[in-house]
Scaffold this motif. Structure first.
Motif, mmCIF file in Angstrom:
data_model
loop_
_atom_site.group_PDB
_atom_site.id
_atom_site.type_symbol
_atom_site.label_atom_id
_atom_site.label_comp_id
_atom_site.label_asym_id
_atom_site.label_seq_id
_atom_site.Cartn_x
_atom_site.Cartn_y
_atom_site.Cartn_z
ATOM 1 N N GLY A 65 3.146 13.053 -6.303
ATOM 2 C CA GLY A 65 2.594 12.210 -5.242
ATOM 3 C C GLY A 65 2.007 10.904 -5.721
ATOM 4 O O GLY A 65 2.103 9.879 -5.040
ATOM 5 N N GLU A 66 1.395 10.888 -6.912
ATOM 6 C CA GLU A 66 0.761 9.675 -7.416
ATOM 7 C C GLU A 66 1.725 8.770 -8.178
ATOM 8 O O GLU A 66 1.328 7.671 -8.599
ATOM 9 N N CYS A 67 2.961 9.191 -8.360
ATOM 10 C CA CYS A 67 3.958 8.350 -9.050
ATOM 11 C C CYS A 67 4.377 7.196 -8.145
ATOM 12 O O CYS A 67 4.487 7.358 -6.924
ATOM 13 N N ALA A 68 4.613 6.037 -8.733
ATOM 14 C CA ALA A 68 5.148 4.918 -7.957
ATOM 15 C C ALA A 68 6.496 5.322 -7.393
ATOM 16 O O ALA A 68 7.365 5.801 -8.125
ATOM 17 N N ALA A 69 6.683 5.171 -6.085
ATOM 18 C CA ALA A 69 7.901 5.651 -5.430
ATOM 19 C C ALA A 69 9.152 5.059 -6.067
ATOM 20 O O ALA A 69 10.164 5.749 -6.239
ATOM 21 N N GLY A 70 9.088 3.778 -6.424
ATOM 22 C CA GLY A 70 10.262 3.127 -6.997
ATOM 23 C C GLY A 70 10.592 3.559 -8.406
ATOM 24 O O GLY A 70 11.674 3.259 -8.911
ATOM 25 N N ASP A 71 9.649 4.286 -9.054
ATOM 26 C CA ASP A 71 9.875 4.718 -10.437
ATOM 27 C C ASP A 71 10.294 6.171 -10.547
ATOM 28 O O ASP A 71 10.609 6.654 -11.643
ATOM 29 N N VAL A 72 10.268 6.904 -9.431
ATOM 30 C CA VAL A 72 10.639 8.328 -9.462
ATOM 31 C C VAL A 72 12.130 8.460 -9.746
ATOM 32 O O VAL A 72 12.957 7.772 -9.144
ATOM 33 N N ARG A 73 12.481 9.351 -10.630
ATOM 34 C CA ARG A 73 13.877 9.553 -11.021
ATOM 35 C C ARG A 73 14.380 10.915 -10.553
ATOM 36 O O ARG A 73 13.610 11.836 -10.274
ATOM 37 N N SER A 74 15.697 11.044 -10.511
ATOM 38 C CA SER A 74 16.327 12.275 -10.036
ATOM 39 C C SER A 74 15.876 13.487 -10.840
ATOM 40 O O SER A 74 15.670 14.581 -10.287
ATOM 41 N N GLY A 133 3.713 20.527 5.359
ATOM 42 C CA GLY A 133 3.262 21.604 4.483
ATOM 43 C C GLY A 133 4.119 21.741 3.234
ATOM 44 O O GLY A 133 3.601 21.947 2.125
ATOM 45 N N SER A 134 5.446 21.609 3.388
ATOM 46 C CA SER A 134 6.332 21.739 2.232
ATOM 47 C C SER A 134 6.117 20.610 1.231
ATOM 48 O O SER A 134 6.154 20.826 0.020
ATOM 49 N N LEU A 135 5.871 19.404 1.733
ATOM 50 C CA LEU A 135 5.635 18.266 0.839
ATOM 51 C C LEU A 135 4.287 18.393 0.135
ATOM 52 O O LEU A 135 4.177 18.122 -1.068
ATOM 53 N N GLU A 136 3.270 18.809 0.874
ATOM 54 C CA GLU A 136 1.939 18.949 0.283
ATOM 55 C C GLU A 136 1.882 20.100 -0.717
ATOM 56 O O GLU A 136 1.102 20.058 -1.675
ATOM 57 N N ARG A 137 2.714 21.092 -0.543
ATOM 58 C CA ARG A 137 2.726 22.238 -1.437
ATOM 59 C C ARG A 137 3.600 22.004 -2.671
ATOM 60 O O ARG A 137 3.195 22.343 -3.799
ATOM 61 N N LYS A 149 0.821 -1.207 0.000
ATOM 62 C CA LYS A 149 0.000 0.000 0.000
ATOM 63 C C LYS A 149 0.856 1.258 0.000
ATOM 64 O O LYS A 149 0.406 2.326 -0.377
ATOM 65 N N VAL A 150 2.078 1.159 0.500
ATOM 66 C CA VAL A 150 2.988 2.312 0.482
ATOM 67 C C VAL A 150 3.717 2.276 -0.856
ATOM 68 O O VAL A 150 4.912 2.044 -0.921
ATOM 69 N N ASP A 151 2.960 2.491 -1.944
ATOM 70 C CA ASP A 151 3.551 2.319 -3.261
ATOM 71 C C ASP A 151 3.811 3.624 -3.986
ATOM 72 O O ASP A 151 4.683 3.700 -4.841
ATOM 73 N N THR A 152 3.066 4.676 -3.650
ATOM 74 C CA THR A 152 3.283 5.957 -4.301
ATOM 75 C C THR A 152 4.210 6.827 -3.460
ATOM 76 O O THR A 152 4.409 6.580 -2.270
ATOM 77 N N LEU A 153 4.729 7.868 -4.099
ATOM 78 C CA LEU A 153 5.627 8.769 -3.374
ATOM 79 C C LEU A 153 4.897 9.450 -2.226
ATOM 80 O O LEU A 153 5.463 9.628 -1.146
ATOM 81 N N GLU A 154 3.649 9.825 -2.434
ATOM 82 C CA GLU A 154 2.917 10.487 -1.356
ATOM 83 C C GLU A 154 2.715 9.538 -0.180
ATOM 84 O O GLU A 154 2.899 9.931 0.978
ATOM 85 N N ARG A 155 2.350 8.296 -0.430
ATOM 86 C CA ARG A 155 2.149 7.352 0.661
ATOM 87 C C ARG A 155 3.449 7.067 1.381
ATOM 88 O O ARG A 155 3.482 6.936 2.607
ATOM 89 N N LEU A 156 4.539 6.961 0.621
ATOM 90 C CA LEU A 156 5.839 6.749 1.254
ATOM 91 C C LEU A 156 6.217 7.953 2.101
ATOM 92 O O LEU A 156 6.710 7.813 3.230
ATOM 93 N N GLY A 157 5.986 9.153 1.551
ATOM 94 C CA GLY A 157 6.307 10.367 2.293
ATOM 95 C C GLY A 157 5.517 10.483 3.583
ATOM 96 O O GLY A 157 6.051 10.868 4.624
ATOM 97 N N ARG A 158 4.242 10.124 3.537
ATOM 98 C CA ARG A 158 3.420 10.208 4.737
ATOM 99 C C ARG A 158 3.803 9.122 5.752
ATOM 100 O O ARG A 158 3.718 9.341 6.966
ATOM 101 N N ALA A 159 4.223 7.961 5.257
ATOM 102 C CA ALA A 159 4.693 6.914 6.170
ATOM 103 C C ALA A 159 5.965 7.366 6.884
ATOM 104 O O ALA A 159 6.133 7.152 8.093
ATOM 105 N N TRP A 160 6.879 8.009 6.150
ATOM 106 C CA TRP A 160 8.102 8.570 6.752
ATOM 107 C C TRP A 160 7.742 9.655 7.768
ATOM 108 O O TRP A 160 8.317 9.713 8.865
#
Length: 396
Positions: free
Chosen positions: A126-135, A115-119, A86-97
């Motif tokens: 946020g909806e991108c798969a965390a493992g697929d996000v690139r630099s 606030g900085s992450l939500e903005r 379930k912690v598969d998107t960047l937003e979910r990973l960020g909120r878990a952290w």
């Protein structure tokens, strides 16, 4: 059972192999040298494997905790693999952290982080798969922040992204940390804008004299002088209570809750700050003491505020600042500036042999091993010398 030493010593072989711990937990060592914690379990009659993270990011103790959490999910009728997925998107990973770190943060810092992450991050990525996000994608988001002229914020967000992906990697949710090297492609942050502060002892004396001539309430003028004499943060003086003061021992114990610390430390008395009181500081306190004529709503039990406001609560947050403005020191000195005055003037006056003591008197935590060990020993006597020297400089 495995130990961290055994896990560290495990070398790569031509074929992958397992090092077993307990209860189905094992360390899989691949030919590449990668070491992954895996938990074997059964779900609805089928054997499954759950990856818990990589060593050394996840040490033996942490792996066992994750194993315990997985077993709790099984007992509750949930598949641990599905819950972790379930912690598969960047937003979910960020909120878990964020949730994992929340207990150690102050409310203000926690609000700033989320606030900085939500903005700046979640709306686009946020909806991108965390493992697929690139630099490159992260850098584009960072440069959008820089384009607003907020390079300091950009560096904070980059640091938070680095920690989010490090958390995900340790938990076995992502394989790489695309935020690690972003700093080399970012603008340098602007120099810090320090609080206005007087750095001449003559100017400090003149400011205190100007305050004495003001028509402000005596509690405000006395709080200002006490703030100058001790070099503590304004909040500690505003919230100071008689129960924190030992007049006989000439010592003020500032509760950790009133210090600039993480939330976890604020509740620990080991992080209380001890302030030796100079004779001049004691003179101020005796003048404010209910037994010596200064009466206020809390005088009955002598556990009330030392510097009360008009309504019986603490003096206003802007009362001393406004006093300095009326005295003609607008944009030249603010209440927090006394800490800079204290450090700058005393370091010049007393020399490098007293640097650690001056920092300790201000409640600064040493950054090096030598400083940390020194500060643990408290050295109250040397702090007393510092405080008396500062008092004499302000008085002369």
């Amino acid at each position: 059972m495995l130990t961290n030493a055994a896990a560290k010593a495990a070398g790569a072989k031509s074929r992958a192999y397992k090092m077993h711990d307990q209860g189905g937990l094992h360390l899989l060592v691949r030919p590449t040298g990668t070491k992954s914690w895996q938990q074997k379990y059964r779900w609805r009659g089928r054997e499954k494997l759950l990856t818990l993270g990589q060593y050394p990011e996840v040490r033996v103790e942490r792996a066992r905790i994750l194993q315990g959490e997985a077993k709790e999910l099984l007992e509750e009728g949930m598949d641990p693999a599905r819950q972790r997925a379930k912690v598969d998107t960047l937003e979910r990973l960020g909120r878990a952290w964020y949730r994992a770190n929340l207990p150690a943060w102050s409310p203000a810092h926690a609000a700033d982080v989320l606030g900085s992450l939500e903005r700046d991050i979640f709306p686009e990525l946020g909806e991108c798969a965390a493992g697929d996000v690139r630099s490159r994608e992260l850098l584009d988001a960072i440069r959008t922040i820089e384009a607003r002229g907020c390079s300091t914020t950009a560096h904070r967000v980059r640091q938070r992204l680095t920690e989010i992906f490090a958390f995900g990697k340790a938990e076995g949710l992502v394989d790489d940390n695309p935020a690690t090297d972003l700093g080399s492609a970012m603008l340098s942050p602007p120099p810090a804008n320090p609080h206005p502060a007087l750095t001449s002892i003559n100017d400090c004396r003149q400011l205190l004299s100007a305050c004495e001539a003001d028509q402000a309430r005596s509690a405000t003028i006395m709080a200002s002088r006490f703030l100058a004499l001790t070099g503590v943060r304004l909040a500690a003086v505003r919230l100071m209570r008689w129960s924190e003061v030992d007049l006989a021992a000439k010592l003020w114990t500032v509760p950790a809750a009133h210090m600039k610390l993480s939330r976890a430390k604020k509740g620990d008395a080991r992080f209380d700050h001890l302030v030796p009181l100079s004779d001049a500081a004691l003179f101020v306190l005796r003048g404010m003491h209910p037994k010596n004529g200064y009466m206020h709503s809390d005088d009955a039990n002598l556990h009330g505020l030392v510097f009360p406001g008009r309504s019986g609560g603490s003096i206003g947050e802007g009362a001393i600042r406004d006093l300095y403005i009326r005295a003609g020191y607008a944009r030249r000195h603010v209440p927090h500036g006394w800490r800079a005055s204290f450090s700058t003037i005393l370091n010049e006056d007393m020399g490098p042999d007293w640097r650690f003591d001056i920092d300790a008197a201000l409640g600064h935590a040493g950054k090096g091993k030598v400083e940390a060990a020194y500060n643990r020993s408290v050295q109250i006597d040397r702090r007393r010398v510092v405080m008396e020297r500062w008092s004499s400089l302000l008085a002369n």
